[in-house]
Design an enzyme around this catalytic site. Structure first.
Site, PDB file in Angstrom:
ATOM      1  N   HIS A 148     -15.227   9.371  16.220  1.00 41.46           N
ATOM      2  CA  HIS A 148     -16.407  10.320  16.734  1.00 41.46           C
ATOM      3  C   HIS A 148     -17.425  10.545  15.852  1.00 41.46           C
ATOM      4  O   HIS A 148     -16.611  11.499  15.154  1.00 41.46           O
ATOM      5  CB  HIS A 148     -16.989  10.736  17.545  1.00 41.46           C
ATOM      6  CG  HIS A 148     -18.219  10.640  18.490  1.00 41.46           C
ATOM      7  ND1 HIS A 148     -19.158   9.595  18.232  1.00 41.46           N
ATOM      8  CD2 HIS A 148     -18.564  11.758  18.490  1.00 41.46           C
ATOM      9  CE1 HIS A 148     -19.794  10.165  19.303  1.00 41.46           C
ATOM     10  NE2 HIS A 148     -19.937  11.578  19.602  1.00 41.46           N
ATOM     11  N   CYS A 177     -22.533   6.168  15.831  1.00 44.25           N
ATOM     12  CA  CYS A 177     -22.135   7.122  16.178  1.00 44.25           C
ATOM     13  C   CYS A 177     -22.784   7.956  14.310  1.00 44.25           C
ATOM     14  O   CYS A 177     -23.357   8.629  13.821  1.00 44.25           O
ATOM     15  CB  CYS A 177     -21.483   8.244  16.345  1.00 44.25           C
ATOM     16  SG  CYS A 177     -20.099   7.615  16.039  1.00 44.25           S
TER      17      CYS A 177
END
Length: 762
Positions: A721, A310
């Site tokens: 994330h 990510c």
């Protein structure tokens, strides 16, 4: 020349792929067409490269033109309808078979005989070899999906203290405080200590860690996570990671715990991480809790997560939203032709631009059965493998720091642009700062210009209450004020020899796109800790005129002249330190070089430098410092400061270069990169520097508007994330891996962004 296709193919002597040979069969090397695309995917049976036969961008014809290869197998898959997938309940993706999801058709063609049907039996062994081979993408993703926890030497060779039963679970509490949850049992001596505070709202004072620090007992188990099946959270403080204990049942029995009678009462670390990830996904909702609808179209294509990728996705989405990157890499077909496209950065960047900007891949997943369609996105496996090749971190599947990857990608794109003599799109990030250094004693002033591609700005931390970890909001202006405020440094003036100076950094010119890294970290006990400090950032125009340097003023300042600068570079080694080193048996040339690189005062630091540079090919070349210092030079006093903290000179120099000479940021970089050996990529500076000329634009006004942000969820930059928010035509879009929606929590996330992109308003 063969008269039939059979004769031609038999004459080629095609062979199946050998052991270790790369086989590309997941997507085209030039675009993101796959076997699921309308025209399928071609695989060359000569070299096993992949190409798209789509008539609008026929890369199979290009491959044939460049290589002369003629025989290709076409893989075409049609997705089967499937029921809704069950929700994932563990951090692992179980293997399944492609035939469970697709109807597959294989055909073979020979471009030397267009329109002629080819019998697959002619190349059956080669086709079977391709189909059975592990694909290039699978090789790269082999470690991506399953979180493996292994035993360590400290659990395998554990020696426990004398057996004794613990208190009943109702009475158990931390031995150093009153906490009765998040308790960790020392498997060696039976001490109960509370754990560290964890994501998900689990409290803790870290007394289990304090116990290890005091007594050295390595491994502890989280009491509430123990199950009758013998699973539990076990952490080894010496290894600093979660581990397994094959003899857990025996080790627990030593403290009166029988697995058959235990009841799991708390969430495991894995469950907490899953819960946090699910909550983050749920944040893609409106204020009234409704799920945001996915959007599709050019520039609105997501990127599938390749396993902790990510950080890459968020950086790429922001970069390719800028017009300079669109102009440089988004073309009607790839302009850079090569016989090895998978290993050519220009091709992979053009492929990435085409995938994200063309809109061809911004379509719903055809297998979706729900009212809200799944978004398919592109899978940049070739790009990830290539951009990370040879890098100790980006070549792995581990989560990485998005800001470090931003800098790495900019360097690679800039180097590729010079190599191919193309416009460098990263120029939009470049500008110059000017540092003013004034001696507190003689008042002499020197100026230094530094080339920059980003700014790492400090965010002041002011707690609302001393007892919690909530912080007062900070305005962006205050961060710039702090960055440009004069600061006192322990610098020995070369003119008068006294210690103590003040330094100030301001803008000499301004970039077209200003990249800001908000430093919300604080060094606590030598560990960089992330702080959730809200920064107030508006969508309105932000003016930076007040932070521009006025430059040297010879009428009001006693400025160090160029002649004095050159004179100072005639380095004179400290006589005491020099004699100490020579008494150890080192030659004078080596002693002088070591003292120059370690601050010219500490013989011990210089000796350590010598021991680590004995094999340098230029170790006996006399120190030559004539002329001005280049932009790559790092002040010896800064290296010495980091040396006092225990960092080697090579690693210190690299950290200072990576952070623009900011010592505090360099310390943070060093802690975030403990395995970096300090090796710098060698550039050929002179010609490129001369051609580059002035960077940025010094004219005023310097007005900026927020263009994009990269946000991070998690306590550490190496976990959690990353997502990106990008403004396009006045609307904000959230890019969360393959999911793209309009809106999202932009106002909230602007306060906690890790990277900000500001576009200059003319």
């Amino acid at each position: 020349m063969a008269s039939t296709v059979e004769e031609h193919i038999q004459g080629l002597g095609l062979q199946p792929p050998g052991i270790g040979q790369q086989v590309f069969k997941d997507d085209c090397a030039y675009c993101f067409d796959t076997p699921e695309s309308p025209n399928g995917l071609d695989v060359c049976l000569h070299c096993f490269s992949s190409s798209s036969p789509d008539p609008e961008h026929n890369y199979t014809n290009l491959h044939n033109e460049l290589t002369g290869h003629t025989v290709y197998m076409n893989i075409k898959r049609t997705p089967k309808r499937r029921e809704r997938s069950p929700k994932i309940a563990k951090l692992a993706i179980e293997a399944d078979k492609e035939e469970d999801h697709y109807d597959e058709v294989i055909t073979v063609k020979d471009l030397q005989f267009p329109g002629v049907s080819v019998d697959r039996a002619l190349v059956e062994k080669v086709v079977d070899g391709v189909l059975n081979a592990t694909s290039y993408a699978k090789r790269e993703e082999i470690q991506a999906w399953e979180l493996e926890i292994n035993p360590c030497e400290h659990t395998l060779d554990m020696v426990q203290s004398e057996a004794k039963p613990l208190e009943s679970q109702e009475l158990a509490h931390c031995s150093m405080c009153d906490m009765q949850e998040n308790l960790w049992l020392c498997l060696v001596c039976g001490n109960l200590g509370c754990g560290r505070a964890q994501f998900g709202g689990v409290g803790g004072n870290g007394h289990a860690l304090d116990h290890f620090t005091q007594f050295g007992c390595p491994a502890s188990v989280k009491l509430g996570s123990i199950t009758p099946e013998g699973t539990a959270d076990i952490f080894c403080y010496k290894c600093d990671e979660e581990v397994k204990d094959p003899k857990l049942a025996d080790h627990l029995k030593n403290w009166g715990i029988d697995l058959a009678g235990v009841e799991k009462t708390e969430k495991s670390l894995t469950e907490l991480q899953l819960e946090q990830n699910i909550k983050w996904d749920f944040s893609m909702t409106t204020e009234d809790g409704k799920a945001l609808e996915p959007v599709f179209g050019p520039g609105l294509t997501g990127i599938r997560n390749l396993g902790n990728s990510c950080y890459l996705s968020s950086v790429v989405q922001c970069m390719f939203a800028l017009p300079e990157f669109r102009k440089r890499f988004f073309h009607d077909g790839c302009l850079h032709k090569t016989t090895d496209p998978a290993n050519d950065l220009e091709v992979q960047l053009c492929k990435l631009a085409d995938g994200l900007l063309s809109g061809r891949y911004a379509t719903p997943d055809s297998q979706s059965t729900e009212e809200r369609p799944h978004q398919k996105g592109v899978s940049p496996g070739m790009f990830k493998a290539l951009i990370g090749r040879g890098h100790p971190e980006f070549a792995t599947m581990r989560q990485q720091d998005a800001f470090e990857f931003w800098c790495h990608l900019c360097d690679k794109i800039s180097a590729s642009s010079k190599k191919t003599k193309q416009d460098d799109p990263t120029t939009v990030f470049k500008f110059e700062t000017e540092q003013r250094l004034e001696c507190n004693t003689c008042r002499k002033v020197r100026y230094r210009q530094d080339k920059q591609e980003n700014l790492s700005i400090p965010v002041p931390a002011r707690k609302k209450n001393n007892d919690d970890n909530t912080f007062e909001p900070v305005e962006l202006k205050e961060c710039f004020d702090l960055f440009t405020t004069p600061d006192t440094v322990d610098y020995k003036c070369k003119s008068c020899g006294n210690m103590g100076s003040k330094t100030q950094t301001r803008f000499k010119s301004y970039p077209d796109v200003l990249v800001l890294n908000a430093r919300r970290f604080q060094i606590v006990n030598w560990v960089p800790t992330k702080l959730d400090i809200p920064v107030e950032v508006s969508d309105e125009v932000f003016n930076l005129d007040a932070y521009k340097s006025s430059g040297p003023n010879p009428e009001a300042e006693d400025i160090v002249t160029e002649e004095e600068e050159e004179e100072e570079q005639k380095f004179v080694a400290d006589p005491t330190a020099l004699s100490t080193l020579e008494a150890m048996g080192f030659p004078q040339v080596r002693c002088e070089k070591a003292l120059y690189h370690t601050g010219n005062s500490d013989a011990e630091a210089a000796a350590n430098w010598l021991f680590s540079h004995m094999e340098d090919p230029d170790i006996d070349v006399p120190l030559q410092l004539g002329g001005k210092k280049g932009e790559d030079d790092v002040p010896a006093e800064q290296i010495a400061m980091l040396g006092d903290m225990g960092f080697g000179p090579d690693k210190a120099k690299k950290a200072l270069k990576q952070t623009g000479g900011n010592v505090e940021a360099a310390v943070e970089w060093l802690f975030n990169n403990p395995d970096d050996g300090g090796t710098m990529e060698v550039d050929s500076p002179s010609a490129d520097a001369a051609e580059e000329g002035p960077l940025g634009d010094p004219t005023l006004p310097a007005n900026y508007k927020l263009k994009g942000i990269i946000c991070h969820k998690g306590n550490s930059i190496h976990a959690g994330h990353y997502v990106a928010f990008v403004q396009k035509e006045g609307k904000w879009y959230l890019f969360n891996d393959e999911k793209v929606v309009q809106g999202g929590e932009i106002e909230e996330m602007k306060k906690f962004a890790y990277i900000y992109l500001f576009e200059r308003v003319r």
